[in-house]
Design an enzyme around this catalytic site. Structure first.
Site, mmCIF file in Angstrom:
data_model
loop_
_atom_site.group_PDB
_atom_site.id
_atom_site.type_symbol
_atom_site.label_atom_id
_atom_site.label_comp_id
_atom_site.label_asym_id
_atom_site.label_seq_id
_atom_site.Cartn_x
_atom_site.Cartn_y
_atom_site.Cartn_z
ATOM 1 N N ASP A 35 -1.402 6.475 6.283
ATOM 2 C CA ASP A 35 -2.517 5.625 5.872
ATOM 3 C C ASP A 35 -2.762 4.665 7.039
ATOM 4 O OD1 ASP A 35 -4.163 3.653 4.867
ATOM 5 O OD2 ASP A 35 -2.942 3.219 3.096
ATOM 6 N N LYS B 292 -12.824 -1.744 7.178
ATOM 7 C CA LYS B 292 -12.128 -2.723 8.015
ATOM 8 C C LYS B 292 -12.666 -2.668 9.451
ATOM 9 C CE LYS B 292 -8.641 -2.023 4.666
ATOM 10 N NZ LYS B 292 -8.576 -3.300 3.990
ATOM 11 N N TRP C 64 0.830 -1.206 0.000
ATOM 12 C CA TRP C 64 0.000 0.000 0.000
ATOM 13 C C TRP C 64 0.864 1.256 0.000
ATOM 14 C CZ3 TRP C 64 -4.253 -1.210 -1.974
ATOM 15 C CH2 TRP C 64 -4.869 -2.416 -1.669
HETATM 16 C C1 PLP Z 1 -3.548 -0.049 4.235
HETATM 17 C C2 PLP Z 1 -4.416 0.077 3.027
HETATM 18 N N1 PLP Z 1 -4.331 1.186 2.273
HETATM 19 C C3 PLP Z 1 -5.097 1.350 1.181
HETATM 20 C C4 PLP Z 1 -5.995 0.390 0.789
HETATM 21 C C5 PLP Z 1 -6.821 0.617 -0.447
HETATM 22 O O1 PLP Z 1 -8.102 0.902 -0.030
HETATM 23 P P1 PLP Z 1 -9.322 1.152 -1.026
HETATM 24 O O2 PLP Z 1 -9.604 -0.152 -1.668
HETATM 25 O O3 PLP Z 1 -10.394 1.627 -0.104
HETATM 26 O O4 PLP Z 1 -8.918 2.186 -2.008
HETATM 27 C C6 PLP Z 1 -6.125 -0.778 1.540
HETATM 28 C C7 PLP Z 1 -7.101 -1.819 1.136
HETATM 29 O O5 PLP Z 1 -7.206 -2.879 1.666
HETATM 30 C C8 PLP Z 1 -5.319 -0.937 2.688
HETATM 31 O O6 PLP Z 1 -5.400 -2.036 3.439
#
Ligand code: PLP
Length: 366
Positions: free
Chosen positions: A177, A201, A107
């Site tokens: 994040d 989550k 991520w």
């Molecule tokens: C730590 C983290 N950041 C970003 C995301 C991406 O999220 P989204 O699918 O809501 O764009 C996720 C998705 O699981 C994640 O776990």
């Protein structure tokens, strides 16, 4: 009706009490004669919902007065772009804005790559050499004092790692994040310039992204091509209602906030989460079949990846666990094996059932 224990990484298990309340209010929200899904986001009833949700979130996270709380769309992924667009400041001599990124998993790697589209994204440290099984040494991180912000992903959902502590970025705003740990434990919001997370989550249904941003970072001088709707200022001034918000999702998040408050807030949530994680990690540490993949000091309280060492046995485990009512335990393809996500709404009994199942599987297959 029988509900399974759902270990999905997201969208993920929601508290049963919240789902029941949403169901009971589905046809007629508190005498309105309609569902929250059907009502205008400009109505008094919805205004009450979004304002109460913000107030409860502020109370839960102890958000200081000089921070804005935004309920947005586009997922955490949109923030990979919104953060540099809003925070990078081109220099007066024409050089682009700069930001320091720590890459500790998929991520943060994606966010780093995205930021490079809008300015100079600098890689401060990466743990890719160890397949992201650890968090780079926080004390050794060297951030540049001239960076517009420093970026981390505090809990990497796929690899099951979590920063053991926050880095010291000096006067440079820390952006995090926190998608897979938001509301699982108390946070010191004043340590961050901005934190954000997708709701799907610990917090609510997919479709809502929460951004908590310090006032001085909500500015007019964003990168000039930043779409109006992606400017934090647009949504901060409109109380997240600049355009049609993810209304039903915000309502469910609000129910989750109440659920958390009734259960002692985030300190109590952390205690419950630590107990669940301890149970699973203690089992993994003594197992001769299963092993956790994340370095011990950096283990996540929320996402627990583990392997047997044999992909055939992993597949057998996932299939038999599913048949036993333990759902979505297959690991992400980049780690393989299994992953148990044990967010706020996963009861202790769910983790006990998982550990009992693992123990039986080990005796039969070890
Ligand atoms: C730590 C983290 N950041 C970003 C995301 C991406 O999220 P989204 O699918 O809501 O764009 C996720 C998705 O699981 C994640 O776990």
């Amino acid at each position: 009706m029988s509900r399974v224990y759902n270990f999905s990484a997201g969208p993920a298990v929601l508290p049963e009490e919240v789902l029941r309340q949403a169901a009971s209010e589905m046809l007629d929200y508190r005498g309105c004669g309609m569902s929250v899904m059907e009502m205008s986001h400009r109505s008094a009833a919805f205004k009450g919902i979004v304002e109460q949700a913000e107030a409860d979130l502020r109370e839960l996270l102890s958000v200081p007065d000089n921070y804005r709380v935004l309920f947005l769309q586009g997922g955490a992924t949109l923030q990979f772009a919104a953060v540099p667009m809003n925070l990078m400041r081109p220099r007066s001599d024409g050089r682009p804005g700069t930001a320091d990124y720590v890459v500790s998993g998929s991520w943060s790697k994606k966010a780093f790559k995205e930021a490079g589209l809008y300015g100079e994204a600098r890689l401060v440290a990466s743990s890719q050499d160890g397949n992201f099984s650890y968090v780079p040494d926080v004390d050794a991180l060297e951030f540049s004092p001239d960076a517009d912000y420093a970026y981390i992903c505090q809990n990497e959902t796929i690899y099951g790692t979590r920063y053991p502590k926050l880095p010291d970025t000096g006067d440079v705003p820390l952006v995090a994040d926190v998608s897979s740990m938001l509301l699982s434990e108390p946070m010191e919001v004043s340590r961050y310039g901005l934190l954000y997370g997708g709701a799907q989550k610990n917090v609510g249904p997919a479709g809502v992204t929460i951004v908590v941003v310090r006032d001085d970072l909500v500015r007019d001088d964003v990168l000039p091509f930043t779409p109006t709707i992606m400017r934090y200022k647009t949504q901060a001034e409109a109380g997240s209602l600049s355009n049609t918000p993810p209304a039903y999702g915000i309502y469910v998040c609000g129910l989750v906030f109440k659920w958390l408050k009734e259960r002692g807030g985030l300190s109590a949530a952390r205690e419950r989460n630590e107990e669940k994680a301890r149970l699973l990690y203690d089992y993994l540490d003594q197992s001769r079949l299963f092993s956790g993949t994340a370095r011990k000091e950096d283990r996540s309280l929320m996402n627990v990846p583990f392997v047997t060492g044999s992909s055939d046995l992993d597949a057998k485990f996932v299939a038999e666990a599913k048949a036993a009512g333990l759902e979505s335990l297959k690991g992400h393809r980049s780690v393989g094996g299994m992953r148990a996500s044990i967010y706020n709404a996963m009861p202790l009994e769910g983790v006990e059932a998982l550990v009992a199942f693992m123990d039986r599987f080990e005796r039969e297959n070890g």
